[in-house]
Design a protein around this motif. Structure first.
Motif, PDB file in Angstrom:
ATOM      1  N   ILE A   1      -4.828 -21.733  20.630  1.00  0.00           N
ATOM      2  CA  ILE A   1      -3.624 -20.863  20.601  1.00  0.00           C
ATOM      3  C   ILE A   1      -3.875 -19.858  21.971  1.00  0.00           C
ATOM      4  O   ILE A   1      -2.861 -19.614  22.711  1.00  0.00           O
ATOM      5  CB  ILE A   1      -4.062 -19.863  19.478  1.00  0.00           C
ATOM      6  CG1 ILE A   1      -3.310 -20.733  18.227  1.00  0.00           C
ATOM      7  CG2 ILE A   1      -3.024 -18.608  19.410  1.00  0.00           C
ATOM      8  CD1 ILE A   1      -3.626 -20.058  16.880  1.00  0.00           C
ATOM      9  N   VAL A   2      -4.896 -19.514  22.195  1.00  0.00           N
ATOM     10  CA  VAL A   2      -5.619 -18.361  23.400  1.00  0.00           C
ATOM     11  C   VAL A   2      -4.826 -19.251  24.743  1.00  0.00           C
ATOM     12  O   VAL A   2      -4.231 -18.867  25.583  1.00  0.00           O
ATOM     13  CB  VAL A   2      -6.593 -17.876  23.227  1.00  0.00           C
ATOM     14  CG1 VAL A   2      -6.978 -17.409  24.758  1.00  0.00           C
ATOM     15  CG2 VAL A   2      -6.814 -17.134  22.250  1.00  0.00           C
ATOM     16  N   ARG A   3      -5.412 -20.741  24.858  1.00  0.00           N
ATOM     17  CA  ARG A   3      -5.168 -21.210  26.064  1.00  0.00           C
ATOM     18  C   ARG A   3      -3.652 -21.648  26.326  1.00  0.00           C
ATOM     19  O   ARG A   3      -3.303 -21.419  27.224  1.00  0.00           O
ATOM     20  CB  ARG A   3      -5.978 -22.715  25.836  1.00  0.00           C
ATOM     21  CG  ARG A   3      -5.957 -23.665  27.236  1.00  0.00           C
ATOM     22  CD  ARG A   3      -6.891 -24.697  27.315  1.00  0.00           C
ATOM     23  NE  ARG A   3      -6.633 -25.856  26.120  1.00  0.00           N
ATOM     24  CZ  ARG A   3      -6.123 -26.672  26.354  1.00  0.00           C
ATOM     25  NH1 ARG A   3      -5.283 -27.034  27.317  1.00  0.00           N
ATOM     26  NH2 ARG A   3      -5.782 -27.374  25.121  1.00  0.00           N
TER      27      ARG A   3
ATOM     28  N   ASN B   1       1.164  -3.337  16.626  1.00  0.00           N
ATOM     29  CA  ASN B   1       1.299  -2.059  16.786  1.00  0.00           C
ATOM     30  C   ASN B   1       2.864  -1.586  16.797  1.00  0.00           C
ATOM     31  O   ASN B   1       3.065  -0.607  16.996  1.00  0.00           O
ATOM     32  CB  ASN B   1       0.696  -1.358  18.131  1.00  0.00           C
ATOM     33  CG  ASN B   1      -0.665  -1.475  18.171  1.00  0.00           C
ATOM     34  OD1 ASN B   1      -1.426  -1.204  16.999  1.00  0.00           O
ATOM     35  ND2 ASN B   1      -1.230  -1.817  19.164  1.00  0.00           N
ATOM     36  N   GLU B   2       3.697  -2.723  16.599  1.00  0.00           N
ATOM     37  CA  GLU B   2       5.109  -2.479  16.671  1.00  0.00           C
ATOM     38  C   GLU B   2       5.929  -3.484  15.865  1.00  0.00           C
ATOM     39  O   GLU B   2       5.309  -4.530  15.601  1.00  0.00           O
ATOM     40  CB  GLU B   2       5.663  -2.392  17.843  1.00  0.00           C
ATOM     41  CG  GLU B   2       5.250  -3.424  18.925  1.00  0.00           C
ATOM     42  CD  GLU B   2       5.736  -3.065  20.230  1.00  0.00           C
ATOM     43  OE1 GLU B   2       7.074  -2.649  20.474  1.00  0.00           O
ATOM     44  OE2 GLU B   2       4.935  -3.645  21.211  1.00  0.00           O
ATOM     45  N   GLN B   3       6.927  -3.115  15.054  1.00  0.00           N
ATOM     46  CA  GLN B   3       7.632  -3.841  14.352  1.00  0.00           C
ATOM     47  C   GLN B   3       9.181  -4.235  15.258  1.00  0.00           C
ATOM     48  O   GLN B   3      10.082  -4.428  14.958  1.00  0.00           O
ATOM     49  CB  GLN B   3       8.329  -3.127  13.031  1.00  0.00           C
ATOM     50  CG  GLN B   3       7.112  -2.790  12.145  1.00  0.00           C
ATOM     51  CD  GLN B   3       6.431  -3.899  11.554  1.00  0.00           C
ATOM     52  OE1 GLN B   3       7.262  -5.058  11.272  1.00  0.00           O
ATOM     53  NE2 GLN B   3       5.072  -3.871  11.104  1.00  0.00           N
TER      54      GLN B   3
ATOM     55  N   ALA C   1      -4.442 -11.836  22.931  1.00  0.00           N
ATOM     56  CA  ALA C   1      -4.369 -12.067  21.561  1.00  0.00           C
ATOM     57  C   ALA C   1      -4.596 -10.897  20.746  1.00  0.00           C
ATOM     58  O   ALA C   1      -4.049 -11.047  19.649  1.00  0.00           O
ATOM     59  CB  ALA C   1      -5.639 -13.217  21.099  1.00  0.00           C
ATOM     60  N   ASP C   2      -5.065  -9.962  21.215  1.00  0.00           N
ATOM     61  CA  ASP C   2      -5.314  -8.779  20.228  1.00  0.00           C
ATOM     62  C   ASP C   2      -4.155  -7.892  20.030  1.00  0.00           C
ATOM     63  O   ASP C   2      -4.065  -6.841  19.255  1.00  0.00           O
ATOM     64  CB  ASP C   2      -6.433  -7.937  20.910  1.00  0.00           C
ATOM     65  CG  ASP C   2      -7.989  -8.436  20.693  1.00  0.00           C
ATOM     66  OD1 ASP C   2      -8.041  -9.171  19.705  1.00  0.00           O
ATOM     67  OD2 ASP C   2      -8.843  -8.012  21.404  1.00  0.00           O
TER      68      ASP C   2
END
Length: 162
Positions: free
Chosen positions: A89-91, A130-132, A107-108
């Protein structure tokens, strides 16, 4: 050994299959939820169950099996599936997000949970932490998560719409 087969089997109390299922459940619990010191403290009890299973094997002419080692090895393989999933996923996300949006993928910034229950593996994707907001970047990242889950035979659940 196919641990999940033994974790969810219904067998008479005290039977071979019941004891094996109990051993698998206990080792999984200790490995995932208890610090190593707790696992070490439980090991003598786990070894007694293993010995019961080995005695049963011996009584029917089977060779000696190291049940605890086999279970630990399979649990390690399960952990490696999750690690490989996250690495992919990260790659993939770093490459695609950078190419399309000329930004670094972090990713965070995204909320998701990987779970295994009753032999079912799934990843639930919630969107930004942190946001919708649902924007183009979120949709691309969500598609990457979905694709990588599919590659690893893991169910993808999109919870960005709820």
């Amino acid at each position: 050994m196919e641990l999940l087969q033994y974790e969810f089997i219904t067998a008479p109390k005290g039977s071979y299959l019941n004891r094996l299922g109990e051993l698998v459940k206990k080792i999984r619990y200790y490995r995932m939820n208890v610090p190593i010191e707790g696992f070490r403290a439980a090991l003598p009890g786990l070894k007694l169950v293993e010995q019961e299973l080995q005695e049963f094997d011996d009584s029917i002419g089977l060779g000696k099996r190291n049940y605890i080692d086999e279970i630990m090895e399979e649990l390690q393989q399960e952990a490696e599936v999750e690690e490989k999933l996250m690495a992919d996923i990260v790659r993939f996300s770093k490459t695609i997000v950078n190419t399309i949006f000329h930004e670094e993928f972090v990713a965070d910034e995204f909320a998701f949970d990987f779970r295994i229950k009753e032999a079912v593996k799934w990843l639930e994707f919630y969107g930004y932490k942190n946001e919708q907001v649902i924007d183009e970047k979120l949709n691309v990242v969500k598609d990457i998560f979905r694709s990588v889950c599919s590659m690893h035979n893991i169910i993808f659940i999109d919870s960005t719409l709820t």
